[in-house]
Design a protein around this motif. Sequence first.
Motif, short mmCIF file in Angstrom:
data_model
loop_
_atom_site.label_atom_id
_atom_site.label_comp_id
_atom_site.label_asym_id
_atom_site.label_seq_id
_atom_site.Cartn_x
_atom_site.Cartn_y
_atom_site.Cartn_z
N ARG A 1 -10.40 7.13 9.83
CA ARG A 1 -9.22 6.93 10.50
C ARG A 1 -8.21 8.21 10.04
O ARG A 1 -8.74 8.90 9.40
CB ARG A 1 -8.40 5.84 10.02
N TYR B 1 -2.26 -2.98 8.47
CA TYR B 1 -3.33 -2.22 7.78
C TYR B 1 -4.26 -2.66 8.96
O TYR B 1 -5.05 -3.94 8.58
CB TYR B 1 -3.68 -2.57 6.68
N GLU C 1 -13.17 5.09 4.56
CA GLU C 1 -13.12 3.78 3.90
C GLU C 1 -14.53 3.29 3.61
O GLU C 1 -15.15 2.92 4.48
CB GLU C 1 -12.19 2.73 4.27
N GLY D 1 -6.39 5.09 -2.07
CA GLY D 1 -6.43 3.77 -1.49
C GLY D 1 -6.38 2.82 -2.64
O GLY D 1 -6.58 2.93 -3.87
N HIS E 1 0.79 -1.32 -0.02
CA HIS E 1 -0.08 -0.05 -0.01
C HIS E 1 0.87 1.19 0.06
O HIS E 1 0.42 2.41 0.05
CB HIS E 1 -1.11 0.14 1.27
N ASP F 1 -14.86 2.59 7.89
CA ASP F 1 -13.74 3.03 8.89
C ASP F 1 -13.34 4.49 8.86
O ASP F 1 -13.46 4.96 7.63
CB ASP F 1 -12.59 2.16 8.41
N TYR G 1 -7.44 -2.19 9.77
CA TYR G 1 -8.88 -2.26 9.39
C TYR G 1 -9.05 -3.84 8.57
O TYR G 1 -10.18 -4.48 8.66
CB TYR G 1 -9.43 -1.45 8.57
N ARG G 2 -8.01 -4.18 7.73
CA ARG G 2 -8.28 -5.47 6.91
C ARG G 2 -7.18 -6.28 7.46
O ARG G 2 -6.96 -7.55 6.69
CB ARG G 2 -7.68 -5.04 5.48
N ILE H 1 -3.59 5.01 5.74
CA ILE H 1 -3.34 3.81 6.72
C ILE H 1 -2.49 4.14 7.79
O ILE H 1 -1.06 4.62 7.58
CB ILE H 1 -3.02 2.76 6.04
N GLU H 2 -2.99 4.38 9.15
CA GLU H 2 -2.11 4.52 10.15
C GLU H 2 -1.74 3.14 10.70
O GLU H 2 -2.39 2.14 11.02
CB GLU H 2 -2.82 5.02 11.42
#
Length: 444
Positions: free
Chosen positions: A369, A188, A378, A411, A151, A367, A190-191, A235-236
Amino acid sequence: MSAIPQERRVVTAIPGPKSQELQARRLSAVAGGVGSVLPVFTARADGGIIEDVDGNRLIDFGSGIAVTTVGASAEAVVRRASAQLADFTHTCFMVTPYEGYVEVCEALAELTPGDHAKKSALFNSGAEAVENAVKIARAYTKRQAVVVFDHGYHGRTNLTMALTAKNMPYKNGFGPFAPEVYRVPVAYGYRWPTGPDNCGPEAAAQAVDQITKQIGPDNVAAIIIEPVLGEGGFIEPAKGFLPAVARFARDNGIVFVADEIQSGFCRTGQWFACEDEGIVPDLITTAKGIAGGLPLSAVTGRAEIMDAAHAGGLGGTYGGNPVACAGALGAIETMREQDLNGKARRIEEVMKRRLSAMAEKFDVIGDIRGRGAMIAIELVKDRATKEPDAGAAGALARACHAESVLVLTCGTYGNVLRFLPPLVIGEDLLNEGLDVIETALAAV
């Protein structure tokens, strides 16, 4: 005070007739590979407003992709750059140097994390900065391999395309790419398959395992990561991931490079995003917000690493242009005097509160973030499966554009709506822009 009224105004369809005329000219003169998010031609911009040639005023939630942090015509930037413009536009620092370049390097040594001796080299673009960070790391370590992350985005030159994860639109059809680049997992949350709570240590362990088995730490010159991944979807990395990777780099003599091109200079509510977990990078790359819209970038780092390249090995005709350096000093002056770190944190507070309320009403938001004024949502087709919904992101952006609010998508899956307002935006404009987003969500 801004010269442009800080008010959203829609006087024509967007884009309007004058923008459409200019777009027709553009299509016959500008290469088709150069895209635009919205074919609205700018006449003026300042604060939180972009005014187009038709007189429409758009609320700016993009900042020229995180560049106009201090506004697009900040007083200190204009004042300092104008004064320099009247004195001289260029000599080339590699021919006859000038004080502004040195002043910017001194400011970077002061502002970047760590109390070690630091030096900088100045360039024009973020991609140039990243490419030169690799050169410096290779010169210092006498190694070749470079490790990057899923990413990640690092630029559009041949080497930085190799470093970048996403194929379209950045890489497709442009290969072959530079060798000795290796990609490993990023945290990542969230995923992540086992959930966000496990993500940091598990992703770090996977990354370290892959580097150890597939490359060998003794072959790695540099590990490069964005402390908040930009084009990949804001993405954090989950907590603990960055410290573990930085520790692995330190233990194995690998140069740890923080790519702060999008996240630096107050964008996340700190001077640099890597400060959040106390990361002190060996090298840090900066651009975008550094100079209030003028083209400037930098590599800053440990003096002994920065000095590894031989004399003449770093540079470029325009690198550290005197007008851009003056703009950078004006931008830093503005950030300090107006406490733009504090303003970024306030933007986060307002945006996350409003977006969280929207998420309760709209299931498409999977999400929320980001930090400071680097916030994203997202969008998904189903919260259970988390299937990306790029169509919703595109439709939402178009609906906002039609109502004179400029937003950007990003993204790996094209399903993230990102918000990068200038840090000087008024809270009334911020809330009005969020009102438009909420209305657009209801329509989408």
